[in-house]
Design a protein around this motif. Structure first.
Motif, mmCIF file in Angstrom:
data_model
loop_
_atom_site.group_PDB
_atom_site.id
_atom_site.type_symbol
_atom_site.label_atom_id
_atom_site.label_comp_id
_atom_site.label_asym_id
_atom_site.label_seq_id
_atom_site.Cartn_x
_atom_site.Cartn_y
_atom_site.Cartn_z
ATOM 1 N N ILE A 89 -0.320 -1.606 2.807
ATOM 2 C CA ILE A 89 1.052 -2.064 2.405
ATOM 3 C C ILE A 89 0.955 -3.008 1.585
ATOM 4 C CG2 ILE A 89 2.568 -3.761 3.618
ATOM 5 C CD1 ILE A 89 1.743 -3.047 6.385
ATOM 6 N N VAL A 131 8.969 0.908 7.131
ATOM 7 C CA VAL A 131 7.688 1.046 6.986
ATOM 8 C C VAL A 131 7.068 2.476 7.274
ATOM 9 C CG1 VAL A 131 5.457 0.217 8.013
ATOM 10 C CG2 VAL A 131 7.074 -1.373 7.807
ATOM 11 N N MET A 294 6.830 0.273 2.227
ATOM 12 C CA MET A 294 6.262 -0.370 3.387
ATOM 13 C C MET A 294 6.168 -1.784 3.399
ATOM 14 S SD MET A 294 3.234 2.107 4.877
ATOM 15 C CE MET A 294 2.028 2.134 3.202
ATOM 16 N N GLY A 297 9.609 -3.009 4.024
ATOM 17 C CA GLY A 297 9.831 -3.008 5.433
ATOM 18 C C GLY A 297 9.359 -3.945 6.311
ATOM 19 N N VAL A 298 8.205 -4.334 5.894
ATOM 20 C CA VAL A 298 7.431 -5.615 6.627
ATOM 21 C C VAL A 298 8.131 -6.806 6.222
ATOM 22 C CG1 VAL A 298 5.439 -7.099 6.852
ATOM 23 C CG2 VAL A 298 5.227 -4.500 6.642
#
Length: 463
Positions: A89, A131, A294, A297-298
């Motif tokens: 990530i 993610v 990703m 998204g996190v």
């Protein structure tokens, strides 16, 4: 260690080489001002969406200060996720994260219909879905042609333009709405933004919005339009509280937020590609693109836990990197630490919250218009043949027409009607479907990546 004099590239500029290395660390005397410059370039865009959403949900001054505080704190943490990374990530590139105007066309009607907890719950789920999108990005990049992404970005700007004008008039519901004082103040901010952008250079040019807001704020203080009562009552230091508003998960809100998250993820892909091309002089790696999406998204799910809107990569900071050629991720890490520090001091949030709506509106006219301009620029990347013109025609008709004719959405079942109300969701779906189904898609738009050097050589050999 080998002697640099024996290097096969003796004429290479060592300073430029260091700048183009994302892992290089410039001297602190340069890194700190460069990091501060990144924060100043994105500051206005990061705090304005929470102020707008606060007005929609009827938040009081204290809640508005809190929303600004958490927006700053979350942007700092999210930036570190991108620059430092956690396993797969994070792009580990100089990417500044923050709240985005791109979510407002969907978040505003959802907030009105369901409240802020529904927006936060939908954002949390949408972040998790992003993610997954990042993990499988390489397999689906061919879905996102310039005509699709350009239409969506263009409509985001068009949808937000009335919001900027309403703020320029003083904010809907204000007793002096559309008064000459408000309109002249907004015009003053607009003129300052344009003048600084055209006459300034480097750091000043990139911070034209911030200079416009500052000039307008000072003018509003001189005119007696600013009330500092709530600023005096704000705490000097406070830790952001998670789940202050809770979360709710209505299906309509989740669908709408997931679709816009999918769309904004396309912007992140473009921003990462622009950073590596303009700053490092190379194409973005699959790992950087996947990790960056990703991380988006996190950051969005993390933002929902801390009561603020989704986070995404900031395009305005890409321009700074291209301009300076400094692609060190550690510079932006310093900026992220500064954002976290600012998010821990509510007095700063109170200072921003006291800014009159007309000041924000003057800057919003520029910011929202620039989003639409960026969409037009993306559309220009594709061949504007009859096929592309048909996709643009249908998508824009839905995106602009549906919000203008509210009777259509009101006659449909509640949740379906709500998704049609913004126009952006049906337009994005139409663009994706038409681009995938209509015959004659240009060959260069079918693949997600340019062929590698080896593949290009094989192709040439076969020819």
């Amino acid at each position: 260690m080998s002697d640099t004099r024996s290097s096969p590239h003796p004429q290479r500029n060592p300073t430029r080489t260091i700048n183009q290395d994302p892992d290089a660390m410039p001297p602190l005397s340069k890194a700190i001002p460069l990091g501060l410059q990144h924060i100043m370039a994105m500051f206005a865009g990061n705090v304005t969406p929470p102020i707008i959403i606060a007005g929609v949900i009827g938040a009081n001054a204290g809640e508005q200060i809190f929303l600004i505080q958490v927006a700053l704190f979350v942007a700092g943490i999210s930036t570190l996720i991108q620059t430092i990374g956690i396993g797969p990530i994070g792009a580990r590139l100089p990417i500044v994260q923050g709240t985005s105007f791109g979510f407002l066309p969907v978040a505003l009607p959802l907030a009105k219909a369901f409240g802020l907890p529904a927006v936060l719950g939908a954002s949390f789920v949408a972040g998790l879905l992003q993610v997954v999108l990042g993990a499988f990005l390489k397999k689906i990049r061919h879905w996102f042609s310039p005509v699709v992404t350009g239409i969506v970005v263009l409509l985001i700007g068009i949808t937000l333009m009335p919001v900027g004008l309403k703020y320029a008039a003083g904010g809907v519901g204000s007793p002096d709405f559309a008064s000459p004082t408000n309109l002249l103040l907004a015009l003053f901010v607009l003129v300052v933004c344009i003048a600084v952008h055209q006459l300034g250079r480097g750091f000043v040019k990139a911070s034209s919005i911030l200079f416009g807001l500052l000039a307008g704020y000072l003018a509003a203080i001189a005119l007696g339009m600013v009330d500092f009562t709530n600023l005096r009552e704000a705490s000097w230091f406070a830790l952001p509280k998670p789940l202050e508003y809770g979360m709710e998960f209505p299906l309509t809100a989740i669908i709408g937020m997931a679709l816009i998250m999918f769309v904004v993820g396309l912007e992140t892909i473009g921003n990462i590609s622009a950073i590596t091309a303009g700053g490092a002089g190379r194409a973005a790696k699959d790992r950087e693109l996947s990790g960056g999406v990703m991380a988006d998204g996190v950051a969005t799910s993390f933002a929902a836990v801390f009561n603020t809107l989704p986070n995404t990569a900031y395009a305005q900071n890409v321009g700074l990197i291209t301009l300076t050629g400094v692609v060190s991720r550690h510079v932006v890490t310093i900026g992220g630490l500064l954002l976290i520090a600012m998010g821990l001091f509510p007095k700063l949030g109170g200072l921003v919250a006291a800014m009159p709506h007309a000041v924000l509106g003057g800057a919003g006219i520029v910011m929202f218009g620039m989003i639409a301009s960026a969409g037009l620029k993306i559309i220009q990347e594709c061949e504007l043949d009859q096929r592309a013109m048909l996709i643009i025609a249908v998508s824009l008709s839905l995106g602009i027409g549906l919000p203008a004719v509210e009777e259509i959405s009101e006659t449909l079942p509640g949740q379906v009607g709500l998704l049609l109300k913004s126009g952006l969701v049906p337009a994005a779906v139409a663009a994706l479907l038409l681009d995938a189904l209509l015959p004659g898609k240009p060959r260069r738009q079918r693949g997600g990546e340019e062929p590698s050097a080896g593949e290009a050589e094989k192709t040439s050999a076969k020819a």
